[in-house]
Each structure stands twice: as structure tokens, then as C-alpha cells.
Design a protein around this motif. Sequence first.
Motif, PDB file in Angstrom:
ATOM      1  N   ILE A  52     -19.912  21.923 -28.050  1.00  0.00           N
ATOM      2  CA  ILE A  52     -19.506  23.155 -28.719  1.00  0.00           C
ATOM      3  C   ILE A  52     -18.008  23.031 -28.966  1.00  0.00           C
ATOM      4  CG2 ILE A  52     -19.349  25.674 -28.569  1.00  0.00           C
ATOM      5  CD1 ILE A  52     -22.226  24.772 -28.478  1.00  0.00           C
ATOM      6  N   VAL A  53     -17.589  23.173 -30.230  1.00  0.00           N
ATOM      7  CA  VAL A  53     -16.175  23.024 -30.570  1.00  0.00           C
ATOM      8  C   VAL A  53     -15.638  24.309 -31.182  1.00  0.00           C
ATOM      9  CG1 VAL A  53     -16.265  20.521 -30.887  1.00  0.00           C
ATOM     10  CG2 VAL A  53     -16.717  21.997 -32.823  1.00  0.00           C
ATOM     11  N   LEU A  54     -14.343  24.534 -30.997  1.00  0.00           N
ATOM     12  CA  LEU A  54     -13.640  25.663 -31.580  1.00  0.00           C
ATOM     13  C   LEU A  54     -12.884  25.147 -32.794  1.00  0.00           C
ATOM     14  CD1 LEU A  54     -12.834  28.678 -31.123  1.00  0.00           C
ATOM     15  CD2 LEU A  54     -10.789  27.809 -30.013  1.00  0.00           C
ATOM     16  N   MET A  55     -13.136  25.745 -33.969  1.00  0.00           N
ATOM     17  CA  MET A  55     -12.478  25.312 -35.206  1.00  0.00           C
ATOM     18  C   MET A  55     -11.218  26.151 -35.449  1.00  0.00           C
ATOM     19  SD  MET A  55     -14.422  22.879 -36.248  1.00  0.00           S
ATOM     20  CE  MET A  55     -14.235  22.541 -37.972  1.00  0.00           C
ATOM     21  N   LYS A  56     -10.294  25.594 -36.220  1.00  0.00           N
ATOM     22  CA  LYS A  56      -9.049  26.294 -36.535  1.00  0.00           C
ATOM     23  C   LYS A  56      -9.296  27.507 -37.425  1.00  0.00           C
ATOM     24  CE  LYS A  56      -6.194  22.177 -36.189  1.00  0.00           C
ATOM     25  NZ  LYS A  56      -5.394  21.211 -36.925  1.00  0.00           N
ATOM     26  N   LYS A  57     -10.154  27.347 -38.439  1.00  0.00           N
ATOM     27  CA  LYS A  57     -10.430  28.442 -39.372  1.00  0.00           C
ATOM     28  C   LYS A  57     -11.801  29.046 -39.086  1.00  0.00           C
ATOM     29  CE  LYS A  57      -7.661  26.760 -43.195  1.00  0.00           C
ATOM     30  NZ  LYS A  57      -7.648  26.462 -44.619  1.00  0.00           N
ATOM     31  N   PRO A  58     -11.936  30.362 -39.207  1.00  0.00           N
ATOM     32  CA  PRO A  58     -13.237  30.991 -38.948  1.00  0.00           C
ATOM     33  C   PRO A  58     -14.213  30.798 -40.111  1.00  0.00           C
ATOM     34  CG  PRO A  58     -11.641  32.654 -39.553  1.00  0.00           C
ATOM     35  CD  PRO A  58     -10.888  31.348 -39.455  1.00  0.00           C
ATOM     36  N   HIS A  59     -15.500  30.831 -39.787  1.00  0.00           N
ATOM     37  CA  HIS A  59     -16.578  30.840 -40.774  1.00  0.00           C
ATOM     38  C   HIS A  59     -16.560  32.226 -41.436  1.00  0.00           C
ATOM     39  CE1 HIS A  59     -21.048  30.881 -41.745  1.00  0.00           C
ATOM     40  NE2 HIS A  59     -20.621  29.766 -42.317  1.00  0.00           N
TER      41      HIS A  59
END
Length: 64
Positions: free
Chosen positions: A8-15
Motif C-alpha cells: 500500500i503506497v501513499l501518492m503525492k497527488k490525490p485521486h
Amino acid sequence: MDLQVGDIVLMKKPHPCGGREWKILRAGMDFRVECIMCSRQVMLPRVKFEKGVKKNLSRPEDAK
């Protein structure tokens, strides 16, 4: 970057749904990831995906 299927990764920009956490379903030259919040699946080239990852939140238990 050490990313594996099931992470599970945290992205810089939201969906667009607002979620920033994604589960990796496929890793290779392209990554298939699934939004945790809305279950939408997206395929991204490796370079673009690795650039967008902020941090790795969790790893499956069998990989530790």
C-alpha cells in the motif's frame, strides 16, 4: 525503489475521489494500482508511478 505486489503506497497527488492510498496489483515495466477509497484500477508506467509515490505504508505479512 523497492515496491512489490500487495504494498500500500501513499501518492503525492490525490485521486479525483479524494483517496491518496493505492494498493499495487501488478509490478513490472507498468504498475497496475487500485485506489483504496473507490476501488478504481489504473495502469501507470514505472517512471511516472515511482515519481508519484510519497512513501510505502505497508507490506504484506508474507514478504517480511
